[in-house]
Structure formats: structure tokens, C-alpha cells
Design a protein around this motif. Structure first.
Motif, PDB file in Angstrom:
ATOM      1  N   GLY A 148       0.844  -1.187   0.000  1.00 49.19           N
ATOM      2  CA  GLY A 148       0.000   0.000   0.000  1.00 49.19           C
ATOM      3  C   GLY A 148       0.874   1.230   0.000  1.00 49.19           C
ATOM      4  N   ALA A 149       0.267   2.363  -0.202  1.00 50.55           N
ATOM      5  CA  ALA A 149       1.000   3.622  -0.299  1.00 50.55           C
ATOM      6  C   ALA A 149       1.681   3.970   1.016  1.00 50.55           C
ATOM      7  CB  ALA A 149       0.041   4.749  -0.701  1.00 50.55           C
ATOM      8  N   SER A 150       2.736   4.732   0.924  1.00 43.82           N
ATOM      9  CA  SER A 150       3.426   5.234   2.101  1.00 43.82           C
ATOM     10  C   SER A 150       2.468   6.059   2.944  1.00 43.82           C
ATOM     11  CB  SER A 150       4.611   6.092   1.654  1.00 43.82           C
ATOM     12  OG  SER A 150       5.298   6.604   2.757  1.00 43.82           O
ATOM     13  N   GLY A 151       2.440   5.780   4.245  1.00 44.05           N
ATOM     14  CA  GLY A 151       1.587   6.540   5.149  1.00 44.05           C
ATOM     15  C   GLY A 151       0.266   5.882   5.488  1.00 44.05           C
ATOM     16  N   VAL A 152      -0.074   4.752   4.856  1.00 47.19           N
ATOM     17  CA  VAL A 152      -1.360   4.114   5.168  1.00 47.19           C
ATOM     18  C   VAL A 152      -1.318   3.364   6.494  1.00 47.19           C
ATOM     19  CG1 VAL A 152      -2.146   3.936   2.770  1.00 47.19           C
ATOM     20  CG2 VAL A 152      -0.910   2.020   3.811  1.00 47.19           C
ATOM     21  N   GLY A 153      -0.142   3.279   7.091  1.00 46.10           N
ATOM     22  CA  GLY A 153      -0.046   2.683   8.416  1.00 46.10           C
ATOM     23  C   GLY A 153       0.423   1.246   8.463  1.00 46.10           C
ATOM     24  N   LYS A 154       1.156   0.796   7.453  1.00 44.05           N
ATOM     25  CA  LYS A 154       1.649  -0.585   7.461  1.00 44.05           C
ATOM     26  C   LYS A 154       2.580  -0.831   8.651  1.00 44.05           C
ATOM     27  CE  LYS A 154       3.348  -0.277   3.313  1.00 44.05           C
ATOM     28  NZ  LYS A 154       2.987   1.070   2.863  1.00 44.05           N
ATOM     29  N   GLU A 173       1.891  -2.954  16.096  1.00 42.82           N
ATOM     30  CA  GLU A 173       0.789  -3.397  16.963  1.00 42.82           C
ATOM     31  C   GLU A 173       0.699  -4.920  16.964  1.00 42.82           C
ATOM     32  OE1 GLU A 173      -2.359  -2.669  19.668  1.00 42.82           O
ATOM     33  OE2 GLU A 173      -0.708  -1.429  18.947  1.00 42.82           O
ATOM     34  N   ALA A 174       0.908  -5.543  15.810  1.00 39.55           N
ATOM     35  CA  ALA A 174       0.887  -7.006  15.731  1.00 39.55           C
ATOM     36  C   ALA A 174       1.971  -7.611  16.617  1.00 39.55           C
ATOM     37  CB  ALA A 174       1.062  -7.456  14.284  1.00 39.55           C
ATOM     38  N   THR A 212      -4.939   0.094   3.037  1.00 40.37           N
ATOM     39  CA  THR A 212      -5.327   1.388   2.497  1.00 40.37           C
ATOM     40  C   THR A 212      -5.894   2.272   3.600  1.00 40.37           C
ATOM     41  OG1 THR A 212      -6.537   2.463   0.698  1.00 40.37           O
ATOM     42  CG2 THR A 212      -7.635   0.633   1.824  1.00 40.37           C
ATOM     43  N   ALA A 213      -6.058   3.514   3.284  1.00 42.02           N
ATOM     44  CA  ALA A 213      -6.697   4.492   4.171  1.00 42.02           C
ATOM     45  C   ALA A 213      -7.183   5.632   3.288  1.00 42.02           C
ATOM     46  CB  ALA A 213      -5.714   5.006   5.222  1.00 42.02           C
ATOM     47  N   GLY A 217      -7.927   2.906   8.209  1.00 42.04           N
ATOM     48  CA  GLY A 217      -8.283   4.264   8.602  1.00 42.04           C
ATOM     49  C   GLY A 217      -8.903   4.356   9.983  1.00 42.04           C
ATOM     50  N   GLY A 218      -9.262   3.223  10.567  1.00 49.65           N
ATOM     51  CA  GLY A 218      -9.855   3.207  11.909  1.00 49.65           C
ATOM     52  C   GLY A 218      -8.784   2.933  12.947  1.00 49.65           C
ATOM     53  N   THR A 219      -9.135   2.130  13.943  1.00 48.99           N
ATOM     54  CA  THR A 219      -8.172   1.790  14.990  1.00 48.99           C
ATOM     55  C   THR A 219      -7.284   0.636  14.525  1.00 48.99           C
ATOM     56  OG1 THR A 219      -9.550   0.127  16.080  1.00 48.99           O
ATOM     57  CG2 THR A 219      -9.860   2.444  16.755  1.00 48.99           C
ATOM     58  N   LEU A 220      -6.120   0.545  15.143  1.00 51.33           N
ATOM     59  CA  LEU A 220      -5.228  -0.571  14.831  1.00 51.33           C
ATOM     60  C   LEU A 220      -5.864  -1.897  15.225  1.00 51.33           C
ATOM     61  CD1 LEU A 220      -1.764   0.927  15.829  1.00 51.33           C
ATOM     62  CD2 LEU A 220      -2.601   0.422  13.520  1.00 51.33           C
ATOM     63  N   GLN A 221      -6.624  -1.896  16.296  1.00 55.92           N
ATOM     64  CA  GLN A 221      -7.320  -3.114  16.724  1.00 55.92           C
ATOM     65  C   GLN A 221      -8.279  -3.595  15.638  1.00 55.92           C
ATOM     66  OE1 GLN A 221      -6.683  -5.059  19.283  1.00 55.92           O
ATOM     67  NE2 GLN A 221      -8.266  -6.487  18.613  1.00 55.92           N
ATOM     68  N   GLN A 222      -9.029  -2.673  15.036  1.00 59.41           N
ATOM     69  CA  GLN A 222      -9.953  -3.051  13.961  1.00 59.41           C
ATOM     70  C   GLN A 222      -9.185  -3.624  12.774  1.00 59.41           C
ATOM     71  OE1 GLN A 222     -11.676   0.867  13.600  1.00 59.41           O
ATOM     72  NE2 GLN A 222     -13.641   0.190  14.459  1.00 59.41           N
TER      73      GLN A 222
END
Length: 189
Positions: A9-15, A21-22, A116-117, A164-169
Motif C-alpha cells: 500500500g501507499a506510504s503513510g497508510v499505516g503498514k 501493533e501485531a 489502504t486508508a 483508517g480506523g483503529t489498529l485493533q480493527q
């Protein structure tokens, strides 16, 4: 039994945030680090190598995957193949450019997942990490839309996670994708 869960995914989507978190909440998954020819940021865990160190390791066959992006060299160590053979689910911040190489190398053990986000969330994250100028952020946002279109066109069958939501989701969505697969690790690794 193991799989390489190859996040793209694009840079910044939170990978990287998703991977970090994992590490905290899913000890049953292994998170692979990458070798990169730049210092890592605070969100990313990688091994920094000089261009010469990278070239030497590549020549010695120490990477199962490698690519260039944004003027940098990225590599993934061959230990990932061993982890997969031993039954581990391994998460990796991959590259869409190296996806064909990953499919060739890992075969049925590869599980690509598009992260994505929304553009709004992406803009906020890029601004918060402080690595890019406003012009670079605008370029990244435009590239994000191009990447989304390219991935949808070229790989419509890939699993997707909206981060785009929480890391848990996002982790729950990723767990459902992983648990829905039962293909074993490619024995040719």
C-alpha cells in the motif's frame, strides 16, 4: 503451514504501525524486518545498511526479496523462508514492485494484502510523521491515488484492509484474512 503475509500500500497508510501493533498483541505471528539503505524512522523497524553492505549481502544471496524504491535499496532476509517452512505466519511490509518476485519465490505460501486508508487520514499521518515537505505530501497523496487505482486494476482479487480506523480493527480484519487461508508453505522454498 506458514504463510508470508505481504502487506502493500501507499506510504503513510499505516503498514508499519499495523506491524508494530501485531508485535505487541499477536505473538503467534512473526514480523519480518527489512534491510534498507537509510536510517529507519521511529515507526519502522529495519536494519540500516550502507549501499556497499547491501550490495555485498545481495551478491551473497542473503535476500529472498529485494527491490529499489525512492532511490533506496530494500531487502528481506532469507530467514523469512525458514520461518515460513517452520509453520510461522510472517508479516512483512512489502512492495507492489516486488510482488511478482514474491509470488515467484513464495508461490502458494504468499498472501498479499493491500492496506489502504482515506486521503484525509493519509494526509494527517504524513503531516504527523514529519518526514516530508508539504509539496512532498501532495506528491505522495497523488501517488496514493495512482497506487490504489493500479492495485485495483492489476490485482482486483487481493484482500484489502482499510487501516483508517483503529489498529485493533485493522488487526481483527487481518486475522480474519489469515485465518481464512489454509494453504501450506510452498515446499519448494
Amino acid at each position: 503451514m506458514g504463510r508470508l503475509i505481504y502487506l502493500i500500500g501507499a506510504s503513510g497508510v499505516g503498514k508499519d504501525s499495523l506491524l508494530n501493533e501485531a508485535r505487541k498483541v499477536r505473538p503467534d505471528w512473526l514480523v519480518a524486518h527489512r534491510y534498507i539503505t537509510r536510517d529507519s524512522g521511529t515507526a519502522e523497524r529495519c536494519v540500516t545498511l550502507s549501499e556497499a553492505e547491501f550490495a555485498r549481502r545481495q551478491a551473497m544471496g542473503m535476500f529472498c526479496l529485494h527491490w529499489r524504491a525512492h532511490g533506496l535499496c530494500y531487502g528481506v532476509g532469507t530467514e523469512v523462508e525458514d520461518w515460513c517452512r517452520r509453520g510461522a505466519h510472517v508479516l512483512l511490509n512489502g512492495s507492489r514492485r516486488a510482488l511478482p518476485q514474491a509470488w515467484e519465490r513464495f508461490g502458494a505460501a504468499l498472501l498479499p494484502v493491500v492496506v489502504t486508508a482515506s486521503t484525509t487520514v493519509l494526509r494527517e499521518r504524513l503531516e504527523q510523521r514529519g518526514r516530508e515537505t508539504p509539496e512532498q505530501i501532495a506528491d505522495r497523496l497523488a501517488r496514493h491515488l495512482d497506487i490504489e487505482e493500479e492495485l485495483t486494476r492489476e490485482y482486483p482479487e487481493l484482500a484489502r484492509i482499510d487501516n483508517g480506523g483503529t489498529l485493533q480493527q485493522s488487526l481483527e480484519a487481518l486475522a480474519k484474512i489469515i485465518d481464512g487461508t489454509d494453504a501450506g508453505c510452498d515446499k519448494s522454498l
